[in-house]
Design a protein around this motif. Structure first.
Motif, PDB file in Angstrom:
ATOM      1  N   ARG A   1       0.832  -1.193   0.000  1.00  0.00           N
ATOM      2  CA  ARG A   1       0.000   0.000   0.000  1.00  0.00           C
ATOM      3  C   ARG A   1       0.871   1.249   0.000  1.00  0.00           C
ATOM      4  NH1 ARG A   1      -5.279  -1.066   0.577  1.00  0.00           N
ATOM      5  NH2 ARG A   1      -5.818  -3.219   1.162  1.00  0.00           N
ATOM      6  N   GLU A   2       0.273   2.359  -0.342  1.00  0.00           N
ATOM      7  CA  GLU A   2       1.033   3.592  -0.501  1.00  0.00           C
ATOM      8  C   GLU A   2       1.570   4.125   0.823  1.00  0.00           C
ATOM      9  OE1 GLU A   2      -1.342   6.361  -2.647  1.00  0.00           O
ATOM     10  OE2 GLU A   2      -1.398   5.150  -4.481  1.00  0.00           O
ATOM     11  N   THR A   3       0.847   3.897   1.903  1.00  0.00           N
ATOM     12  CA  THR A   3       1.293   4.357   3.229  1.00  0.00           C
ATOM     13  C   THR A   3       1.113   3.224   4.229  1.00  0.00           C
ATOM     14  OG1 THR A   3      -0.872   5.192   3.966  1.00  0.00           O
ATOM     15  CG2 THR A   3       0.474   6.677   2.620  1.00  0.00           C
ATOM     16  N   VAL A   4       1.480   3.482   5.475  1.00  0.00           N
ATOM     17  CA  VAL A   4       1.309   2.474   6.522  1.00  0.00           C
ATOM     18  C   VAL A   4      -0.154   2.289   6.903  1.00  0.00           C
ATOM     19  CG1 VAL A   4       3.607   2.776   7.494  1.00  0.00           C
ATOM     20  CG2 VAL A   4       1.728   4.221   8.294  1.00  0.00           C
TER      21      VAL A   4
ATOM     22  N   PRO B   1      -4.580   3.209  -0.655  1.00  0.00           N
ATOM     23  CA  PRO B   1      -4.640   2.472  -1.928  1.00  0.00           C
ATOM     24  C   PRO B   1      -3.442   1.546  -2.091  1.00  0.00           C
ATOM     25  CG  PRO B   1      -5.059   4.817  -2.254  1.00  0.00           C
ATOM     26  CD  PRO B   1      -4.573   4.665  -0.855  1.00  0.00           C
ATOM     27  N   ILE B   2      -3.670   0.438  -2.805  1.00  0.00           N
ATOM     28  CA  ILE B   2      -2.554  -0.449  -3.102  1.00  0.00           C
ATOM     29  C   ILE B   2      -1.688   0.173  -4.192  1.00  0.00           C
ATOM     30  CG2 ILE B   2      -3.800  -2.516  -2.393  1.00  0.00           C
ATOM     31  CD1 ILE B   2      -4.284  -3.173  -5.316  1.00  0.00           C
ATOM     32  N   ILE B   3      -0.459  -0.279  -4.265  1.00  0.00           N
ATOM     33  CA  ILE B   3       0.510   0.292  -5.206  1.00  0.00           C
ATOM     34  C   ILE B   3       0.101  -0.022  -6.642  1.00  0.00           C
ATOM     35  CG2 ILE B   3       2.887   0.097  -6.059  1.00  0.00           C
ATOM     36  CD1 ILE B   3       2.672   1.752  -3.563  1.00  0.00           C
ATOM     37  N   THR B   4       0.077   1.022  -7.470  1.00  0.00           N
ATOM     38  CA  THR B   4      -0.127   0.865  -8.910  1.00  0.00           C
ATOM     39  C   THR B   4       1.234   0.977  -9.592  1.00  0.00           C
ATOM     40  OG1 THR B   4      -2.355   1.800  -8.843  1.00  0.00           O
ATOM     41  CG2 THR B   4      -1.233   1.802 -10.967  1.00  0.00           C
TER      42      THR B   4
END
Length: 600
Positions: A117-120, A125-128
């Motif tokens: 995910r983009e942050t903790v 959102p999950i990484i694109t």
């Protein structure tokens, strides 16, 4: 003792220069970039609000937008959702990734990483990773064929492939796409994916025409934008590949912006584009020679591209040939990358992870840390135990260091006698001192070796914590939720008790303060240097390091604080064993004792 101090001062100054560069140059640069990104996003949001119809009137993808390597590509204008809706697609769904393959060009341009995910925040959102070419953040992989006069229209960026009705690409269900051109040449492309991040693309080409044809395949990784966060000196981001006997090639974006990099013809290897934690790469057939290059194009849509072209293969009428390429797109997980290197015999594929110059130290250190993590389930604990192991390995050297210091202290009266005897005769004094060292069996530089040998270990550990994705969002205890990020607390708002934020450069967390205190105590274990400059440096060094390390990954600061604590304990034991006075308490009294005023 004086020579030892000079060595320590030189080492300390070298480290200070590196840290000053990080604190005074890199940190302001990162903050400036962050503010610029926020301003750009705000501007884009304003423009979209002012013209809500813009995204709905974007023209369909054209031949130019799917250009072959090196040709013009139109500016990207669509949103991600619109771009995905414009073309037919083959869905991808595995336990690790989700997305789709664009059937126009059989292009890998839609991929998300489920485990990251983009942050903790678990709801972020999950990484694109990959995006369609029509979008501002276009990033995709593509395999096709160079046009040939006798072969007709060969598969390329605008080729529309046919997929079975309702097909879905999973780790257990490969999918075969088909395309037949006007010359009767049939392409059957079977795409398979494993449970992680490796796609296998196998083309079976059958010449159903009357004439022999020559086929030359190409592959490319194309990306529109560089990472928004500027890279730092310890990490390579940009173009990367291994090309046969030429070995590893790491090329920065800035170099390719000036001039393309063309590699000599090679057999075996791989190429692609790497970020800190993610990468996309193509592994061409390992027995076929190919040409490769790293490029930057500004004709239309600016873009960066790593591509290769195989030597042509002749295909007689009625014959078939099979071409197999691999595409890696995902997270640079160490066990996964190592498994791919062994399973597919990909040369030096593990160097996709930037282990640095001290590769022979960095990777084994990660293996050790990963072993402890799998046993204890916490990377912070793994760091602490790894530090104990490293200190145990260096214990014999540390013992020799303090034995040398003890011997140097014992012969100090004789050295003072020699200085008084030879006066300004430096050559005579040096010769006499060497004779003294020889008689007393003293090596004056022996005390420096433990420090010199531990510098590569320190930087290797820094690399492990900074570059490995296993450290990303790895929690410790309490307020440390990400060992790869700085300690989020700060003294200047009483560690969150006061309701306001402080500037980035004033973030001085709990762990940097603990590190500073332990460093101060460690330096007070030895006598204060008689030279005023050295004494001032030793006094202020812990303070300087405390502020500078505040911006470093929390895992590294925890390591340093724990290492200092172990060093204090270790040094106390060794000094006591060799009969050397521990100066800690006397030095502490001296720090807080008011100096008497000079007599008149």
């Amino acid at each position: 003792m004086e020579k030892n101090r000079n060595y320590f001062v030189a080492i300390a100054l070298s480290v200070l220069i590196v840290l000053a560069w990080q604190f005074l140059y890199m940190n302001p640069r990162l903050e400036k970039q962050r503010l610029a990104d926020e301003a750009l996003k705000a501007q884009q949001a304003t423009e979209q609000a002012a013209n809500p119809a813009a995204n709905g009137t974007t023209t369909p993808a054209t031949t130019a937008q799917g250009a072959l390597p090196g040709q013009t590509q139109a500016q990207a204008t669509a949103s991600r959702e619109e771009a995905l809706a414009k073309t037919p697609r083959l869905a991808i769904d595995t336990k690790s990734v989700s997305g789709s393959v664009n059937l126009t060009g059989a292009r890998f341009d839609d991929l998300k990483l489920k485990a990251y995910r983009e942050t903790v925040d678990p709801n972020s959102p999950i990484i694109t990773l990959l995006n369609p070419a029509d979008t501002h953040d276009g990033y995709f992989a593509e395999i096709g064929y160079i046009p040939d006069a006798n072969a007709g229209t060969l598969p390329g960026p605008t080729t529309v492939w046919t997929a079975p009705e309702g097909a879905k690409l999973t780790e257990t269900t490969p999918v075969t796409l088909t395309y037949t051109n006007e010359k009767g040449i049939t392409f059957a492309r079977t795409i398979a994916v494993d449970d992680r991040y490796m796609f296998t693309v196998t083309d079976k080409v059958t010449n159903g025409g009357a004439d022999a044809v020559a086929l030359s395949s190409y592959g490319r990784i194309t990306r529109y934008n560089k990472p928004t966060t500027p890279s730092v000196y310890v990490l390579h981001e940009g173009f990367i590949g291994v090309f046969g006997d030429q070995g590893l090639n790491e090329t920065k974006y800035s170099k390719v912006e000036e001039t393309p990099v063309t590699l000599d013809k090679a057999t075996g290897g791989w190429l692609g584009i790497t970020d800190k934690y993610w990468a996309a790469a193509i592994i061409p057939p390992q027995t076929t020679a190919y040409d490769a290059r790293f490029s930057h194009f500004t004709d239309g849509q600016p873009r960066y591209q790593a591509d290769f072209k195989d030597d042509a293969v002749s295909l007689a009428a009625g014959q078939s040939v099979e071409v197999k390429n691999l595409i890696f797109a995902g997270a640079k997980e160490v066990p996964v990358i190592d498994r791919y290197e062994a399973e597919y015999s990909i040369p030096r594929f593990d160097r996709m992870i930037d282990w640095g110059w001290f590769y022979f130290i960095t990777k084994p250190m990660f293996k050790m840390m990963d072993f402890f993590y799998r046993y204890f389930g916490n990377f912070g604990v793994a760091i602490l135990i790894t530090t104990i192991v490293v200190k145990a390995l260096f214990f014999p050297l540390a013992s020799k260091q303090y034995a040398s210091m003890a011997n140097m202290k014992k012969v100090q009266p004789k050295m003072e006698e020699l200085k008084a005897k030879f006066g300004d005769d430096r050559m005579g004094l040096q010769k006499a001192m060497m004779e003294l060292y020889k008689q007393e069996k003293i090596n004056p530089v022996a005390g420096c070796w433990p420090i010199l040998l531990q510098i590569p270990v320190f930087f290797a550990l820094y690399k492990v914590i900074y570059i490995t994705i296993e450290m990303r969002h790895a929690p410790f205890f309490g307020w440390i939720h990400d060992l790869s990020a700085p300690d989020p607390t700060t003294l200047f708002n009483l560690f969150g008790l006061l309701p306001y934020d402080v500037p980035h450069f004033l973030h001085l967390g709990v762990w940097p303060l603990i590190m500073g205190v332990t460093m101060f105590l460690q330096m007070r274990m030895n006598p204060t240097p008689p030279d005023p400059t050295q004494a001032m440096l030793f006094t202020w060094m812990p303070v300087i390091f405390t502020f500078m390390l505040a911006s470093f990954p929390a895992g590294l600061v925890i390591y340093w604080a724990w290492n200092n604590t172990l060093s204090i304990t270790q040094q106390s034991i060794i000094m006591k064993r060799h009969g050397v006075k521990i100066e800690l308490f006397d030095n502490l009294k001296g720090v807080f004792r008011r100096k008497p005023a000079p007599s008149k």
